[in-house]
Design a protein around this motif. Structure first.
Motif, PDB file in Angstrom:
ATOM      1  N   GLN A  62       0.945  -1.362   0.040  1.00 33.70           N
ATOM      2  CA  GLN A  62      -0.151  -0.011   0.299  1.00 33.70           C
ATOM      3  C   GLN A  62       0.949   1.272  -0.259  1.00 33.70           C
ATOM      4  N   GLY A  63       0.839   2.173  -0.711  1.00 30.11           N
ATOM      5  CA  GLY A  63       1.751   3.100  -1.131  1.00 30.11           C
ATOM      6  C   GLY A  63       2.785   3.050  -1.699  1.00 30.11           C
ATOM      7  N   GLY A  64       3.629   1.981  -1.983  1.00 32.36           N
ATOM      8  CA  GLY A  64       4.658   1.807  -2.290  1.00 32.36           C
ATOM      9  C   GLY A  64       5.738   2.432  -1.746  1.00 32.36           C
ATOM     10  N   GLN A  65       5.424   2.106  -0.027  1.00 32.01           N
ATOM     11  CA  GLN A  65       5.830   3.092   0.337  1.00 32.01           C
ATOM     12  C   GLN A  65       7.370   2.106   0.843  1.00 32.01           C
ATOM     13  N   LEU A  66       7.901   3.219   1.194  1.00 32.15           N
ATOM     14  CA  LEU A  66       9.409   2.712   1.929  1.00 32.15           C
ATOM     15  C   LEU A  66       9.278   2.664   3.963  1.00 32.15           C
ATOM     16  N   TRP A  79      11.532   7.380  10.650  1.00 35.92           N
ATOM     17  CA  TRP A  79      10.346   6.859  11.570  1.00 35.92           C
ATOM     18  C   TRP A  79       8.931   6.562  11.169  1.00 35.92           C
ATOM     19  N   CYS A  80       8.528   5.450  12.096  1.00 30.04           N
ATOM     20  CA  CYS A  80       6.961   4.643  11.107  1.00 30.04           C
ATOM     21  C   CYS A  80       6.180   4.580  12.126  1.00 30.04           C
ATOM     22  N   ALA A  81       5.039   5.144  12.747  1.00 29.87           N
ATOM     23  CA  ALA A  81       4.340   5.251  13.806  1.00 29.87           C
ATOM     24  C   ALA A  81       3.554   3.815  14.547  1.00 29.87           C
ATOM     25  N   SER A  82       3.763   3.590  15.015  1.00 26.22           N
ATOM     26  CA  SER A  82       3.180   1.878  15.406  1.00 26.22           C
ATOM     27  C   SER A  82       2.351   1.899  15.336  1.00 26.22           C
ATOM     28  N   HIS A  83       1.242   2.701  15.508  1.00 23.56           N
ATOM     29  CA  HIS A  83      -0.441   1.811  15.412  1.00 23.56           C
ATOM     30  C   HIS A  83      -0.737   2.263  13.401  1.00 23.56           C
ATOM     31  N   TRP A  84      -1.432   1.911  13.132  1.00 22.92           N
ATOM     32  CA  TRP A  84      -1.454   2.232  11.173  1.00 22.92           C
ATOM     33  C   TRP A  84      -3.665   2.191  11.344  1.00 22.92           C
ATOM     34  N   PRO A  85      -3.778   3.165  10.968  1.00 19.14           N
ATOM     35  CA  PRO A  85      -5.045   2.920  10.573  1.00 19.14           C
ATOM     36  C   PRO A  85      -5.677   2.050  10.114  1.00 19.14           C
ATOM     37  N   ARG A  86      -7.279   1.519  10.380  1.00 20.39           N
ATOM     38  CA  ARG A  86      -7.222   0.476   9.468  1.00 20.39           C
ATOM     39  C   ARG A  86      -7.749   1.293   8.096  1.00 20.39           C
ATOM     40  N   GLY A  87      -7.386   0.590   6.623  1.00 26.10           N
ATOM     41  CA  GLY A  87      -7.665   1.285   5.763  1.00 26.10           C
ATOM     42  C   GLY A  87      -6.842   2.561   5.281  1.00 26.10           C
ATOM     43  N   GLY A  88      -6.377   2.749   6.082  1.00 23.52           N
ATOM     44  CA  GLY A  88      -6.362   4.535   5.479  1.00 23.52           C
ATOM     45  C   GLY A  88      -4.475   4.438   5.867  1.00 23.52           C
ATOM     46  N   ALA A  89      -3.893   5.555   5.331  1.00 20.54           N
ATOM     47  CA  ALA A  89      -2.671   6.168   5.152  1.00 20.54           C
ATOM     48  C   ALA A  89      -1.684   5.814   6.606  1.00 20.54           C
ATOM     49  N   ILE A  90      -0.687   5.103   6.050  1.00 25.46           N
ATOM     50  CA  ILE A  90       0.392   4.474   7.180  1.00 25.46           C
ATOM     51  C   ILE A  90       0.764   5.534   6.924  1.00 25.46           C
ATOM     52  N   ARG A  91       1.430   6.812   8.318  1.00 21.99           N
ATOM     53  CA  ARG A  91       2.101   7.105   9.085  1.00 21.99           C
ATOM     54  C   ARG A  91       3.076   7.323   9.743  1.00 21.99           C
ATOM     55  N   GLY A  92       4.038   7.620   8.376  1.00 19.64           N
ATOM     56  CA  GLY A  92       6.318   7.169   8.253  1.00 19.64           C
ATOM     57  C   GLY A  92       6.297   7.167   7.353  1.00 19.64           C
ATOM     58  N   ALA A 116      -1.941   8.124  -4.343  1.00 15.95           N
ATOM     59  CA  ALA A 116      -1.283   6.976  -3.934  1.00 15.95           C
ATOM     60  C   ALA A 116      -0.542   6.104  -2.570  1.00 15.95           C
ATOM     61  N   ARG A 117      -0.673   7.064  -1.512  1.00 18.57           N
ATOM     62  CA  ARG A 117      -0.553   6.516  -0.056  1.00 18.57           C
ATOM     63  C   ARG A 117      -2.060   5.605   0.700  1.00 18.57           C
ATOM     64  N   LEU A 118      -3.154   5.574  -0.600  1.00 20.01           N
ATOM     65  CA  LEU A 118      -3.942   4.594  -0.630  1.00 20.01           C
ATOM     66  C   LEU A 118      -3.957   3.406  -0.988  1.00 20.01           C
ATOM     67  N   SER A 119      -3.512   3.323  -2.720  1.00 21.00           N
ATOM     68  CA  SER A 119      -3.456   2.441  -2.935  1.00 21.00           C
ATOM     69  C   SER A 119      -2.442   1.118  -3.077  1.00 21.00           C
ATOM     70  N   ASP A 120      -2.698   0.506  -3.346  1.00 18.55           N
ATOM     71  CA  ASP A 120      -1.736  -0.850  -3.652  1.00 18.55           C
ATOM     72  C   ASP A 120      -0.904  -0.717  -5.150  1.00 18.55           C
TER      73      ASP A 120
END
Length: 301
Positions: A62-66, A79-92, A116-120
């Protein structure tokens, strides 16, 4: 409700020594050595774990995110947040803000920072050698194609390429929104922006940086130039060079005492965002057949 802050906004009251150096995803590498690249599921996301003699890294489909990059023997760079919202963008990590940055200019109901942050994303290819790992991610959205080229080794290099097949020119704004891991944001200095002009979004005024930049109680500034920014972290005895010259803008952001959803104030002390962007007045007009490129690089000083 978040707990009251100390009178002086700093990380003095954080957890036990050394805890800031830990990463919430580090435990995913402990189950087994496994192959150099392997997929796992974590918090309902598909993650690509990368084990290399020089470093460890994690991507989210999701997001092609490093999300994580840590050279051997060093503190994590991201840095990356320890908790991610269900279906939402990952913070970090390094979210890809695309094909717009911030709010959409005309559609109020569309997500902040684009789709982009929400797409696979699709992993087009991966190569490994003794120097590092090279990945290519791609996302197709209507008439748009965006490709993320990644080089990880002694340095971290991200290159975002955008093209579209529309018959008319289209507007594009974008950012590689990197969350850099630090010991305590209140004790970090950013060098390399001296003299840069831009806009302070918190003060809602034009600004010009003088000398080093320190985060006192929040910061959201868009400087109208790329720069080689030194993130000076004396507590970790580290100087990380973040090169935002691959975009028209350098963005510096931290929420300060303003709460972030699912992120405690103690956790938020562990990052500062220094981003490469082309946004606002520096958004791009992409004609048919043209390609836009945005780059972000980092290395130790």
């Amino acid at each position: 409700m978040l707990p009251a802050r100390p009178r002086r906004w700093s990380g003095v009251a954080t957890t036990r020594p050394g805890a800031a150096a830990e990463h919430p995803l580090a435990g995913l590498f402990l189950s087994s050595a496994g192959p150099a690249l392997r997929w796992v599921t974590h918090q309902e996301r598909e993650l690509l774990l990368i084990e290399h003699p020089r470093f460890q890294a994690i991507f989210s489909r999701q997001g092609g995110q490093l999300l994580h990059f840590q050279p051997r023997g060093q503190h994590p760079w991201l840095w990356c947040a320890s908790h991610w919202p269900r279906g939402g963008a990952i913070r970090g990590g390094v979210p890809v803000c695309w094909p717009w940055f911030g709010r959409h200019p005309s559609e109020s109901g569309w997500p902040s920072h684009g789709w982009a942050r929400l797409s696979d994303w699709h992993l087009l290819g991966s190569e490994l050698d003794e120097q590092g790992v090279y990945l290519t991610w791609q996302l197709q959205l209507c008439d748009w194609t965006v490709t993320l080229e990644v080089e990880l080794g002694e340095q971290m290099k991200l290159r975002l390429r955008t093209s579209h097949q529309d018959s008319e020119a289209c507007q594009l704004s974008q950012a590689l929104h990197a969350y850099w891991r630090v010991s305590d944001v209140a004790r970090v200095a950013l060098l390399g922006l001296d003299g840069a002009a831009g806009r302070d979004l918190l003060a809602r005024a034009e600004c010009r940086q003088q000398g080093e930049l320190r985060i006192e109680d929040g910061c959201h500034r868009i400087f109208r130039r790329g720069a080689l920014v030194q993130v000076q972290d004396l507590a970790w005895q580290r100087r990380l060079l973040v090169d935002t010259r691959g975009g028209a803008n350098s963005v510096v952001w931290h929420p300060g005492s303003r709460p972030l959803t699912d992120v405690s104030w103690r956790e938020a002390l562990g990052f500062v965002c220094v981003e490469a962007a082309s946004c606002g007045a520096d958004s791009l007009i992409l004609k048919p057949g043209e390609e836009a490129v945005l780059q972000l690089q980092a290395r130790l000083a």
